[in-house]
Design a protein around this motif. Structure first.
Motif, PDB file in Angstrom:
ATOM      1  N   CYS A  54     -16.168  18.114  -3.514  1.00  0.00           N
ATOM      2  CA  CYS A  54     -15.746  16.716  -3.657  1.00  0.00           C
ATOM      3  C   CYS A  54     -16.609  15.974  -4.670  1.00  0.00           C
ATOM      4  O   CYS A  54     -16.093  15.217  -5.505  1.00  0.00           O
ATOM      5  CB  CYS A  54     -15.798  16.005  -2.308  1.00  0.00           C
ATOM      6  N   PHE A  55     -17.908  16.175  -4.608  1.00  0.00           N
ATOM      7  CA  PHE A  55     -18.806  15.498  -5.545  1.00  0.00           C
ATOM      8  C   PHE A  55     -18.547  15.982  -6.980  1.00  0.00           C
ATOM      9  O   PHE A  55     -18.582  15.186  -7.920  1.00  0.00           O
ATOM     10  CB  PHE A  55     -20.269  15.729  -5.164  1.00  0.00           C
ATOM     11  N   THR A  56     -18.295  17.272  -7.146  1.00  0.00           N
ATOM     12  CA  THR A  56     -18.005  17.801  -8.480  1.00  0.00           C
ATOM     13  C   THR A  56     -16.750  17.175  -9.059  1.00  0.00           C
ATOM     14  O   THR A  56     -16.733  16.750 -10.220  1.00  0.00           O
ATOM     15  CB  THR A  56     -17.858  19.343  -8.430  1.00  0.00           C
ATOM     16  N   ILE A  57     -15.705  17.100  -8.250  1.00  0.00           N
ATOM     17  CA  ILE A  57     -14.456  16.478  -8.700  1.00  0.00           C
ATOM     18  C   ILE A  57     -14.706  15.018  -9.073  1.00  0.00           C
ATOM     19  O   ILE A  57     -14.217  14.535 -10.099  1.00  0.00           O
ATOM     20  CB  ILE A  57     -13.366  16.592  -7.614  1.00  0.00           C
ATOM     21  N   GLU A  58     -15.479  14.315  -8.267  1.00  0.00           N
ATOM     22  CA  GLU A  58     -15.737  12.895  -8.539  1.00  0.00           C
ATOM     23  C   GLU A  58     -16.549  12.723  -9.828  1.00  0.00           C
ATOM     24  O   GLU A  58     -16.220  11.876 -10.656  1.00  0.00           O
ATOM     25  CB  GLU A  58     -16.468  12.253  -7.356  1.00  0.00           C
ATOM     26  N   PHE A  59     -17.583  13.513 -10.000  1.00  0.00           N
ATOM     27  CA  PHE A  59     -18.395  13.382 -11.207  1.00  0.00           C
ATOM     28  C   PHE A  59     -17.650  13.854 -12.460  1.00  0.00           C
ATOM     29  O   PHE A  59     -17.919  13.372 -13.557  1.00  0.00           O
ATOM     30  CB  PHE A  59     -19.740  14.092 -11.056  1.00  0.00           C
ATOM     31  N   LEU A  60     -16.693  14.769 -12.301  1.00  0.00           N
ATOM     32  CA  LEU A  60     -15.868  15.169 -13.433  1.00  0.00           C
ATOM     33  C   LEU A  60     -15.004  14.016 -13.940  1.00  0.00           C
ATOM     34  O   LEU A  60     -14.563  14.030 -15.091  1.00  0.00           O
ATOM     35  CB  LEU A  60     -14.970  16.348 -13.059  1.00  0.00           C
ATOM     36  N   GLN A  61     -14.788  13.029 -13.096  1.00  0.00           N
ATOM     37  CA  GLN A  61     -14.005  11.874 -13.516  1.00  0.00           C
ATOM     38  C   GLN A  61     -14.755  11.044 -14.560  1.00  0.00           C
ATOM     39  O   GLN A  61     -14.152  10.227 -15.252  1.00  0.00           O
ATOM     40  CB  GLN A  61     -13.620  11.025 -12.313  1.00  0.00           C
ATOM     41  N   LEU A  62     -16.041  11.263 -14.677  1.00  0.00           N
ATOM     42  CA  LEU A  62     -16.820  10.591 -15.722  1.00  0.00           C
ATOM     43  C   LEU A  62     -16.570  11.210 -17.092  1.00  0.00           C
ATOM     44  O   LEU A  62     -16.817  10.579 -18.116  1.00  0.00           O
ATOM     45  CB  LEU A  62     -18.317  10.654 -15.392  1.00  0.00           C
ATOM     46  N   VAL A  63     -16.103  12.452 -17.098  1.00  0.00           N
ATOM     47  CA  VAL A  63     -15.823  13.158 -18.345  1.00  0.00           C
ATOM     48  C   VAL A  63     -14.449  12.729 -18.844  1.00  0.00           C
ATOM     49  O   VAL A  63     -13.452  12.875 -18.140  1.00  0.00           O
ATOM     50  CB  VAL A  63     -15.870  14.688 -18.143  1.00  0.00           C
ATOM     51  N   GLN A  64     -14.413  12.201 -20.044  1.00  0.00           N
ATOM     52  CA  GLN A  64     -13.161  11.686 -20.602  1.00  0.00           C
ATOM     53  C   GLN A  64     -12.676  12.544 -21.768  1.00  0.00           C
ATOM     54  O   GLN A  64     -12.304  12.039 -22.815  1.00  0.00           O
ATOM     55  CB  GLN A  64     -13.343  10.222 -21.023  1.00  0.00           C
ATOM     56  N   HIS A  65     -12.673  13.837 -21.568  1.00  0.00           N
ATOM     57  CA  HIS A  65     -12.161  14.769 -22.576  1.00  0.00           C
ATOM     58  C   HIS A  65     -10.633  14.641 -22.619  1.00  0.00           C
ATOM     59  O   HIS A  65      -9.999  14.494 -21.570  1.00  0.00           O
ATOM     60  CB  HIS A  65     -12.577  16.198 -22.210  1.00  0.00           C
ATOM     61  N   PRO A  66     -10.026  14.700 -23.807  1.00  0.00           N
ATOM     62  CA  PRO A  66      -8.570  14.542 -23.905  1.00  0.00           C
ATOM     63  C   PRO A  66      -7.768  15.496 -23.020  1.00  0.00           C
ATOM     64  O   PRO A  66      -6.746  15.109 -22.445  1.00  0.00           O
ATOM     65  CB  PRO A  66      -8.277  14.797 -25.391  1.00  0.00           C
ATOM     66  N   LEU A  67      -8.240  16.736 -22.880  1.00  0.00           N
ATOM     67  CA  LEU A  67      -7.536  17.690 -22.024  1.00  0.00           C
ATOM     68  C   LEU A  67      -7.559  17.231 -20.566  1.00  0.00           C
ATOM     69  O   LEU A  67      -6.532  17.259 -19.872  1.00  0.00           O
ATOM     70  CB  LEU A  67      -8.144  19.085 -22.156  1.00  0.00           C
ATOM     71  N   VAL A  71      -4.400  16.170 -18.139  1.00  0.00           N
ATOM     72  CA  VAL A  71      -4.194  16.831 -16.844  1.00  0.00           C
ATOM     73  C   VAL A  71      -4.118  15.785 -15.731  1.00  0.00           C
ATOM     74  O   VAL A  71      -3.276  15.876 -14.831  1.00  0.00           O
ATOM     75  CB  VAL A  71      -5.322  17.854 -16.578  1.00  0.00           C
ATOM     76  N   ARG A  72      -4.979  14.774 -15.799  1.00  0.00           N
ATOM     77  CA  ARG A  72      -4.996  13.727 -14.770  1.00  0.00           C
ATOM     78  C   ARG A  72      -3.758  12.837 -14.816  1.00  0.00           C
ATOM     79  O   ARG A  72      -3.496  12.100 -13.872  1.00  0.00           O
ATOM     80  CB  ARG A  72      -6.248  12.864 -14.915  1.00  0.00           C
ATOM     81  N   ASN A  73      -3.008  12.872 -15.884  1.00  0.00           N
ATOM     82  CA  ASN A  73      -1.792  12.069 -15.971  1.00  0.00           C
ATOM     83  C   ASN A  73      -0.634  12.658 -15.182  1.00  0.00           C
ATOM     84  O   ASN A  73       0.346  11.969 -14.922  1.00  0.00           O
ATOM     85  CB  ASN A  73      -1.382  11.859 -17.431  1.00  0.00           C
ATOM     86  N   HIS A  74      -0.730  13.928 -14.813  1.00  0.00           N
ATOM     87  CA  HIS A  74       0.300  14.544 -13.971  1.00  0.00           C
ATOM     88  C   HIS A  74       0.136  14.003 -12.546  1.00  0.00           C
ATOM     89  O   HIS A  74      -0.977  13.988 -12.011  1.00  0.00           O
ATOM     90  CB  HIS A  74       0.151  16.063 -13.978  1.00  0.00           C
ATOM     91  N   PRO A  75       1.232  13.529 -11.917  1.00  0.00           N
ATOM     92  CA  PRO A  75       1.101  12.876 -10.591  1.00  0.00           C
ATOM     93  C   PRO A  75       0.420  13.730  -9.522  1.00  0.00           C
ATOM     94  O   PRO A  75      -0.424  13.238  -8.778  1.00  0.00           O
ATOM     95  CB  PRO A  75       2.551  12.573 -10.204  1.00  0.00           C
ATOM     96  N   LEU A  76       0.759  15.011  -9.433  1.00  0.00           N
ATOM     97  CA  LEU A  76       0.152  15.862  -8.415  1.00  0.00           C
ATOM     98  C   LEU A  76      -1.319  16.122  -8.713  1.00  0.00           C
ATOM     99  O   LEU A  76      -2.169  16.046  -7.825  1.00  0.00           O
ATOM    100  CB  LEU A  76       0.910  17.186  -8.309  1.00  0.00           C
ATOM    101  N   LEU A  77      -1.619  16.392  -9.971  1.00  0.00           N
ATOM    102  CA  LEU A  77      -3.014  16.653 -10.339  1.00  0.00           C
ATOM    103  C   LEU A  77      -3.866  15.398 -10.251  1.00  0.00           C
ATOM    104  O   LEU A  77      -5.070  15.480 -10.008  1.00  0.00           O
ATOM    105  CB  LEU A  77      -3.082  17.277 -11.732  1.00  0.00           C
ATOM    106  N   ARG A  78      -3.251  14.244 -10.419  1.00  0.00           N
ATOM    107  CA  ARG A  78      -3.991  12.982 -10.252  1.00  0.00           C
ATOM    108  C   ARG A  78      -4.465  12.847  -8.802  1.00  0.00           C
ATOM    109  O   ARG A  78      -5.570  12.378  -8.542  1.00  0.00           O
ATOM    110  CB  ARG A  78      -3.121  11.787 -10.625  1.00  0.00           C
ATOM    111  N   LEU A  79      -3.623  13.293  -7.850  1.00  0.00           N
ATOM    112  CA  LEU A  79      -4.030  13.256  -6.444  1.00  0.00           C
ATOM    113  C   LEU A  79      -5.194  14.202  -6.184  1.00  0.00           C
ATOM    114  O   LEU A  79      -6.090  13.897  -5.397  1.00  0.00           O
ATOM    115  CB  LEU A  79      -2.857  13.631  -5.533  1.00  0.00           C
ATOM    116  N   LEU A  80      -5.187  15.355  -6.834  1.00  0.00           N
ATOM    117  CA  LEU A  80      -6.236  16.347  -6.603  1.00  0.00           C
ATOM    118  C   LEU A  80      -7.518  16.032  -7.361  1.00  0.00           C
ATOM    119  O   LEU A  80      -8.619  16.245  -6.849  1.00  0.00           O
ATOM    120  CB  LEU A  80      -5.736  17.741  -7.008  1.00  0.00           C
ATOM    121  N   LEU A  81      -7.391  15.553  -8.590  1.00  0.00           N
ATOM    122  CA  LEU A  81      -8.558  15.371  -9.454  1.00  0.00           C
ATOM    123  C   LEU A  81      -9.032  13.932  -9.565  1.00  0.00           C
ATOM    124  O   LEU A  81     -10.090  13.664 -10.116  1.00  0.00           O
ATOM    125  CB  LEU A  81      -8.260  15.910 -10.858  1.00  0.00           C
TER     126      LEU A  81
END
Length: 113
Positions: A54-67, A71-81
């Motif tokens: 959970c902490f890894t996923i949350e801290f990855l949200q600080l990374v604003q790489h275009p890829l 990926v986060r724009n997909h509705p299902l992946l937005r729920l997961l990531l």
């Protein structure tokens, strides 16, 4: 785990429920997933593993790489990531994982009696 997912999705639809409840339920779901995958490991191992995930996923949200942004724009992946980093999410993850751990531990203790 399915009930946890359903409650988490429902918590996003009801306006009176704080968003942190969904984050806590996310952590509960990750804990149950860890228990399923690592069923022979200790409860403490699953608690630490779920928090680390959970902490890894949350801290990855600080990374604003275009890829990652695409990926986060997909509705299902937005729920997961997730979408954006919040310190309060970390507290919700700790609370959710702790609640799942305590429920699991009490179940195992009552099963041994």
């Amino acid at each position: 785990m399915c009930a946890t997912i359903a409650l988490g999705l429902l918590s996003r639809k009801i306006t009176g429920i704080p968003l942190s409840w969904g984050d806590g339920l996310y952590a509960v779901m990750i804990y149950w997933l860890c228990r399923f995958i690592f069923f022979q490991r200790s409860l403490s191992f699953c608690l630490v593993s779920s928090l680390a995930f959970c902490f890894t996923i949350e801290f990855l949200q600080l990374v604003q790489h275009p890829l990652l942004i695409s990926v986060r724009n997909h509705p299902l992946l937005r729920l997961l990531l997730g979408q954006g980093f919040l310190w309060s999410d970390l507290i919700a993850y700790i609370a959710g994982s702790a609640i799942a751990f305590l429920l699991d531990r009490s179940f195992h203790r009552s099963k041994k009696k």
